[in-house]
Design an enzyme around this catalytic site. Structure first.
Site, PDB file in Angstrom:
ATOM      1  N   SER A 142       0.873  -1.182   0.000  1.00 46.23           N
ATOM      2  CA  SER A 142       0.000   0.000   0.000  1.00 46.23           C
ATOM      3  C   SER A 142       0.904   1.225   0.000  1.00 46.23           C
ATOM      4  O   SER A 142       2.034   1.169   0.511  1.00 46.23           O
ATOM      5  CB  SER A 142      -0.863   0.018   1.272  1.00 46.23           C
ATOM      6  OG  SER A 142      -1.377   1.312   1.528  1.00 46.23           O
ATOM      7  N   TYR A 165      -1.849  -0.525  10.466  1.00 48.05           N
ATOM      8  CA  TYR A 165      -1.925  -0.870   9.037  1.00 48.05           C
ATOM      9  C   TYR A 165      -0.719  -0.337   8.258  1.00 48.05           C
ATOM     10  O   TYR A 165      -0.066  -1.094   7.510  1.00 48.05           O
ATOM     11  CB  TYR A 165      -3.226  -0.307   8.458  1.00 48.05           C
ATOM     12  CG  TYR A 165      -3.436  -0.619   6.986  1.00 48.05           C
ATOM     13  CD1 TYR A 165      -3.862  -1.885   6.586  1.00 48.05           C
ATOM     14  CD2 TYR A 165      -3.227   0.338   6.000  1.00 48.05           C
ATOM     15  CE1 TYR A 165      -4.063  -2.178   5.238  1.00 48.05           C
ATOM     16  CE2 TYR A 165      -3.423   0.059   4.658  1.00 48.05           C
ATOM     17  CZ  TYR A 165      -3.848  -1.201   4.282  1.00 48.05           C
ATOM     18  OH  TYR A 165      -4.042  -1.494   2.952  1.00 48.05           O
TER      19      TYR A 165
END
Ligand code: NAP
Length: 249
Positions: A140, A153
């Site tokens: 990501s 995350y």
């Protein structure tokens, strides 16, 4: 372009929804035999039926990637594996000040540990078969820059990016390539609520292309990394983000 995947077997984790479901269909359309893995088997069964209806080949595999012994057992039955997409992932809503250990651990268990267990077992199969392979980790852009309310995350995706490079270095000798895709913001179950909120609209204005991505925007990078078209790429991280990482400070 060498993007034909006929004769290749591809394992996709997190295949029951979002990116993973789409990747399975894309790889099957490109000729690969697909193993679609996740925990929600009802969704996997309908995906397998959809792929078969298009003339593709797929099978469902119930797999919790965070469970090491389950990963070892599930992959021990496979004789050949050419492509692995470590796509299973979860996010959490917390800022660091509110992030309890359970949230931190569960995100790392799936995003980092799960991707490691699957990669290691896949590499053992690939090394034994002696025909190399391609492992693609779905990271990501939050693994390359910071993000609000992504206490666990964003660091988990940074770990995925570093793991990609470490595994690429170690497994190049076996002809196993390990690369990562770092998507920007693309609407799925993972983030729909946020992207459609006023804060999501504000974020869109900071993306140079002034739009969120669509899952199909990942097709080119995925087929590139899955196929021989990227034969000289390993340890790479491809950002697919409409220029978001390049946005001004
Ligand atoms: N959407 C974005 O904008 C975006 C951006 C950057 C990166 N990503 C990454 O892209 C990947 C896919 O996300 P998505 O947006 O497609 O979200 P999604 O629709 O929520 O899909 C996540 C998938 O992961 C699976 N999963 C979760 N925990 C699992 C476990 N323990 N074992 C096996 N599978 C598990 C889920 O399947 P089951 O619940 O059936 O197991 C589901 O199929 C994730 O790694 C995410 O971090 C997404």
């Amino acid at each position: 372009m060498r993007t034909d995947l006929s004769g290749r077997t591809a394992l996709v984790t997190g295949a029951s929804s979002g990116f993973g479901r789409h990747f399975c269909q894309l790889l099957a359309r490109s000729g690969a035999e697909v193993i679609a893995a996740a925990r929600r088997t009802d969704l996997l069964d309908s995906l397998v039926a959809d792929i078969a209806a298009e003339g593709g080949k797929a099978q469902a595999l119930r797999l919790d990637v965070a469970d090491e012994s389950q990963v070892v057992e599930a992959l021990s039955g496979l004789e050949a594996l050419d492509i692995v997409v470590n796509n299973a992932g979860i996010a959490g809503p917390s800022r660091a000040i509110d992030c309890e250990g359970d949230e931190w651990r569960s995100i790392f268990d799936v995003n980092v540990n799960g991707a490691f267990y699957v990669s290691r077992e896949a590499a053992r199969i690939m090394r034994k078969a002696g025909r190399g392979g391609s492992i693609i980790n779905i990271a990501s852009i939050t693994g390359l820059r910071t993000a609000h309310s992504a206490a666990a995350y964003a660091p988990s995706k940074a770990a995925v990016i570093h793991m990609t490079k470490s595994l690429a270095m170690e497994w190049a000798r076996f002809g196993i390539r390990v690369n990562a895709i770092a998507p920007g913001y693309i609407e799925t179950d993972l983030n729909r609520e946020f992207l459609l909120s006023p804060a999501g609209e504000d974020m869109k204005k900071r993306i140079p292309q002034r739009r969120f991505g669509e899952i199909a925007d990942l097709d080119g990078p995925l087929l590139l990394l899955a196929s021989d078209a990227s034969a000289y790429m390993t340890g790479s991280v491809l950002a697919v983000d409409g220029g978001h990482l390049a946005s001004p400070l």
